[in-house]
Scaffold this motif. Structure first.
Motif, PDB file in Angstrom:
ATOM      1  N   VAL A 170      28.137   7.816 -44.897  1.00 38.32           N
ATOM      2  CA  VAL A 170      27.142   8.721 -44.312  1.00 38.32           C
ATOM      3  C   VAL A 170      27.082   8.561 -42.800  1.00 38.32           C
ATOM      4  N   ASN A 171      26.790   7.335 -42.346  1.00 38.09           N
ATOM      5  CA  ASN A 171      26.692   7.106 -40.900  1.00 38.09           C
ATOM      6  C   ASN A 171      27.360   5.814 -40.449  1.00 38.09           C
ATOM      7  N   ASP A 172      28.072   5.139 -41.370  1.00 38.27           N
ATOM      8  CA  ASP A 172      28.631   3.836 -41.015  1.00 38.27           C
ATOM      9  C   ASP A 172      29.661   3.917 -39.894  1.00 38.27           C
ATOM     10  N   GLU A 173      30.391   5.029 -39.804  1.00 39.14           N
ATOM     11  CA  GLU A 173      31.385   5.156 -38.740  1.00 39.14           C
ATOM     12  C   GLU A 173      30.743   5.482 -37.400  1.00 39.14           C
ATOM     13  N   GLN A 174      29.428   5.740 -37.390  1.00 37.95           N
ATOM     14  CA  GLN A 174      28.739   6.120 -36.155  1.00 37.95           C
ATOM     15  C   GLN A 174      28.151   4.921 -35.417  1.00 37.95           C
ATOM     16  N   ALA A 175      28.380   3.724 -35.909  1.00 39.95           N
ATOM     17  CA  ALA A 175      27.769   2.545 -35.299  1.00 39.95           C
ATOM     18  C   ALA A 175      28.096   2.400 -33.810  1.00 39.95           C
ATOM     19  N   PRO A 176      29.354   2.515 -33.387  1.00 41.87           N
ATOM     20  CA  PRO A 176      29.628   2.392 -31.947  1.00 41.87           C
ATOM     21  C   PRO A 176      28.944   3.479 -31.123  1.00 41.87           C
ATOM     22  N   GLU A 177      28.922   4.673 -31.642  1.00 41.89           N
ATOM     23  CA  GLU A 177      28.277   5.798 -30.957  1.00 41.89           C
ATOM     24  C   GLU A 177      26.786   5.548 -30.760  1.00 41.89           C
ATOM     25  N   LEU A 178      26.137   5.028 -31.790  1.00 36.82           N
ATOM     26  CA  LEU A 178      24.704   4.751 -31.710  1.00 36.82           C
ATOM     27  C   LEU A 178      24.429   3.641 -30.702  1.00 36.82           C
ATOM     28  N   LEU A 179      25.259   2.607 -30.690  1.00 40.77           N
ATOM     29  CA  LEU A 179      25.067   1.510 -29.753  1.00 40.77           C
ATOM     30  C   LEU A 179      25.271   1.981 -28.315  1.00 40.77           C
ATOM     31  N   GLU A 180      26.296   2.761 -28.067  1.00 40.10           N
ATOM     32  CA  GLU A 180      26.543   3.269 -26.715  1.00 40.10           C
ATOM     33  C   GLU A 180      25.360   4.101 -26.225  1.00 40.10           C
ATOM     34  N   TRP A 181      24.830   4.926 -27.103  1.00 33.66           N
ATOM     35  CA  TRP A 181      23.676   5.759 -26.747  1.00 33.66           C
ATOM     36  C   TRP A 181      22.452   4.894 -26.454  1.00 33.66           C
ATOM     37  N   ALA A 182      22.191   3.896 -27.295  1.00 31.45           N
ATOM     38  CA  ALA A 182      21.029   3.033 -27.111  1.00 31.45           C
ATOM     39  C   ALA A 182      21.104   2.281 -25.783  1.00 31.45           C
ATOM     40  N   ILE A 183      22.263   1.732 -25.479  1.00 34.85           N
ATOM     41  CA  ILE A 183      22.431   1.011 -24.217  1.00 34.85           C
ATOM     42  C   ILE A 183      22.194   1.953 -23.042  1.00 34.85           C
ATOM     43  N   GLY A 184      22.704   3.169 -23.134  1.00 35.86           N
ATOM     44  CA  GLY A 184      22.543   4.132 -22.055  1.00 35.86           C
ATOM     45  C   GLY A 184      21.103   4.516 -21.795  1.00 35.86           C
ATOM     46  N   HIS A 185      20.257   4.408 -22.816  1.00 33.99           N
ATOM     47  CA  HIS A 185      18.856   4.777 -22.666  1.00 33.99           C
ATOM     48  C   HIS A 185      17.934   3.567 -22.519  1.00 33.99           C
ATOM     49  N   GLY A 186      18.507   2.373 -22.503  1.00 28.28           N
ATOM     50  CA  GLY A 186      17.707   1.168 -22.300  1.00 28.28           C
ATOM     51  C   GLY A 186      16.957   0.698 -23.532  1.00 28.28           C
ATOM     52  N   TYR A 187      17.449   1.065 -24.733  1.00 20.98           N
ATOM     53  CA  TYR A 187      16.804   0.634 -25.967  1.00 20.98           C
ATOM     54  C   TYR A 187      17.569  -0.547 -26.560  1.00 20.98           C
ATOM     55  N   ALA A 188      16.859  -1.408 -27.262  1.00 18.52           N
ATOM     56  CA  ALA A 188      17.467  -2.582 -27.897  1.00 18.52           C
ATOM     57  C   ALA A 188      17.757  -2.253 -29.361  1.00 18.52           C
ATOM     58  N   LEU A 189      19.021  -2.161 -29.720  1.00 13.32           N
ATOM     59  CA  LEU A 189      19.430  -1.735 -31.054  1.00 13.32           C
ATOM     60  C   LEU A 189      19.641  -2.928 -31.969  1.00 13.32           C
ATOM     61  N   ARG A 190      19.141  -2.774 -33.208  1.00 12.64           N
ATOM     62  CA  ARG A 190      19.338  -3.774 -34.252  1.00 12.64           C
ATOM     63  C   ARG A 190      19.862  -3.080 -35.502  1.00 12.64           C
ATOM     64  N   PHE A 191      21.023  -3.493 -35.966  1.00 17.79           N
ATOM     65  CA  PHE A 191      21.540  -2.993 -37.235  1.00 17.79           C
ATOM     66  C   PHE A 191      21.018  -3.888 -38.360  1.00 17.79           C
ATOM     67  N   ILE A 192      20.586  -3.269 -39.451  1.00 15.26           N
ATOM     68  CA  ILE A 192      20.008  -4.007 -40.569  1.00 15.26           C
ATOM     69  C   ILE A 192      20.804  -3.720 -41.841  1.00 15.26           C
ATOM     70  N   GLU A 193      21.215  -4.764 -42.525  1.00 12.98           N
ATOM     71  CA  GLU A 193      21.834  -4.556 -43.832  1.00 12.98           C
ATOM     72  C   GLU A 193      20.830  -3.886 -44.775  1.00 12.98           C
ATOM     73  N   GLN A 194      21.292  -2.893 -45.507  1.00 11.11           N
ATOM     74  CA  GLN A 194      20.412  -2.223 -46.464  1.00 11.11           C
ATOM     75  C   GLN A 194      19.961  -3.217 -47.528  1.00 11.11           C
ATOM     76  N   MET A 195      18.669  -3.252 -47.781  1.00  7.90           N
ATOM     77  CA  MET A 195      18.110  -4.228 -48.712  1.00  7.90           C
ATOM     78  C   MET A 195      17.650  -3.560 -50.008  1.00  7.90           C
ATOM     79  N   PRO A 196      17.564  -4.320 -51.096  1.00  2.00           N
ATOM     80  CA  PRO A 196      17.146  -3.762 -52.391  1.00  2.00           C
ATOM     81  C   PRO A 196      15.643  -3.524 -52.441  1.00  2.00           C
ATOM     82  N   LEU A 197      15.205  -2.497 -51.692  1.00  2.08           N
ATOM     83  CA  LEU A 197      13.775  -2.194 -51.612  1.00  2.08           C
ATOM     84  C   LEU A 197      13.507  -0.697 -51.751  1.00  2.08           C
ATOM     85  N   ASP A 198      14.461   0.036 -52.305  1.00  2.00           N
ATOM     86  CA  ASP A 198      14.282   1.473 -52.480  1.00  2.00           C
ATOM     87  C   ASP A 198      13.470   1.757 -53.739  1.00  2.00           C
ATOM     88  N   ALA A 199      12.717   2.847 -53.695  1.00  2.75           N
ATOM     89  CA  ALA A 199      11.876   3.203 -54.840  1.00  2.75           C
ATOM     90  C   ALA A 199      12.699   3.554 -56.069  1.00  2.75           C
TER      91      ALA A 199
END
Length: 332
Positions: A170-199
């Motif tokens: 879905v979006n796993d290949e977009q990780a570098p793109e998201l990080l580049e965008w976050a750095i450019g806007h001064g945001y601190a990005l954290r990737f989180i492993e999906q956890m077994p907490l879905d309804a």
């Protein structure tokens, strides 16, 4: 009553309180809840603003809480949020106050929350592509999120942190793109492993994008170096990006659990203490409070609740059972 540490049997002390203000949300993220939503908690079961402030105050004054994070569901849809923040700030100006939000209402509320005493925000955002955002959240609201992030930055709710979950295919290949965008806007990005907490209880270890896979994807565009500062009880492993000063974090709750350093405790929107995000037992403070228990009694009940905390979440144990409550009802 002298302050009592919220200690467990393994020597950990909880100083970080996560407070859910509602189980409702205005997004329908596929890894969290079904498109039609959930059966929300009845209104009479939800803590009132006064009850929230009272319990948070007990945590701060009597139990050594030094950081309070307001969560949900989506906390910005709680009408009393600003008042709760302001009254919590008055209890102790030194306590760190933050909110975890999807940022849909943040453009309108960022300045008011900052004036009320909020220190910073964590925003959930998994992609900056409009079509992918719609696929994940089932809503076309990306522009509102981006505007909310900018408003938080401009209001001084910094560092503005972004939490991102990668979904395979879905979006796993977009990780570098998201990080580049976050750095450019001064945001601190954290990737989180999906956890077994879905309804829906559809989580699969085999389908989860692991921390190692996240590193591999980021390495296609960036050089990551472990940060020099000690991690302590922080859930994210920090890495400098291309020599710094920008950093990125990876929260590997499943494959690299950090339970041994956990300093968190949770209070649900209906007044239950959860000593672990994955706990299957809760301790009811709401009933005792509404029956007339004083602050000291509630504090003692809270202390007892922490004694039942297990050594770890046990996701890798064959006997692991996902909590009955989904993340939206527990609070992040």
């Amino acid at each position: 009553m002298e302050p009592i540490a919220l200690a467990d049997r393994f020597g950990r002390v909880a100083t970080d309180l996560r407070v859910s203000l509602t189980d409702r949300c205005n997004l329908r993220c596929s890894y969290c809840m079904p498109a039609e939503g959930l059966d929300w908690l009845p209104g009479q079961e939800i803590l009132t603003d006064d009850e929230v402030v009272r319990l948070v105050g007990i945590g701060i004054r009597l139990l050594g809480i030094r950081e309070v994070r307001f969560t949900g569901g989506e906390p910005l849809i709680r009408r009393g949020l600003v008042d709760i923040v302001q009254r919590t700030r008055a209890i102790d100006p030194a306590v760190e106050l933050s909110v975890t939000t999807n940022a849909l209402g943040l453009q309108r509320m960022a300045g008011t929350l900052a004036d009320a005493g909020l220190d910073r925000v964590n925003v959930s955002l998994d992609t900056i592509r409009r079509d992918t955002f719609h696929t994940i959240t089932r809503r076309d609201r990306l522009d509102d999120v981006l505007a909310g992030l900018a408003a938080a930055r401009d209001a001084g709710l910094t560092p503005v942190k972004i939490n991102a979950v990668l979904l395979r295919g879905v979006n796993d290949e977009q990780a570098p793109e998201l990080l580049e965008w976050a750095i450019g806007h001064g945001y601190a990005l954290r990737f989180i492993e999906q956890m077994p907490l879905d309804a829906q209880h559809d989580w699969s270890r085999a389908e989860m994008v692991t921390a190692e896979e996240i590193f591999d994807r980021l390495a296609t565009r960036f050089t990551l170096t472990p940060a020099s500062e000690p991690r302590g009880s922080a859930p994210a492993e920090l890495f400098t990006v291309d020599g710094g000063p920008a950093t990125v974090g990876v929260i590997a709750s499943v494959t690299r659990p950090f339970c041994g350093d956990c300093d968190r405790v949770r209070l649900t929107a209906d007044g239950q203490v959860r000593n672990c995000l994955f706990a299957r037992e809760e301790s009811d403070l709401r009933t005792a409070m509404r029956a007339g228990a004083d602050d000291e009694d509630l504090a003692r009940r809270w202390v007892v609740a922490m004694l039942g905390k297990r050594a770890g979440h046990g996701i890798d144990d064959p006997t692991f059972l996902q909590p009955d409550r989904p993340m939206s009802a527990i609070g992040g």
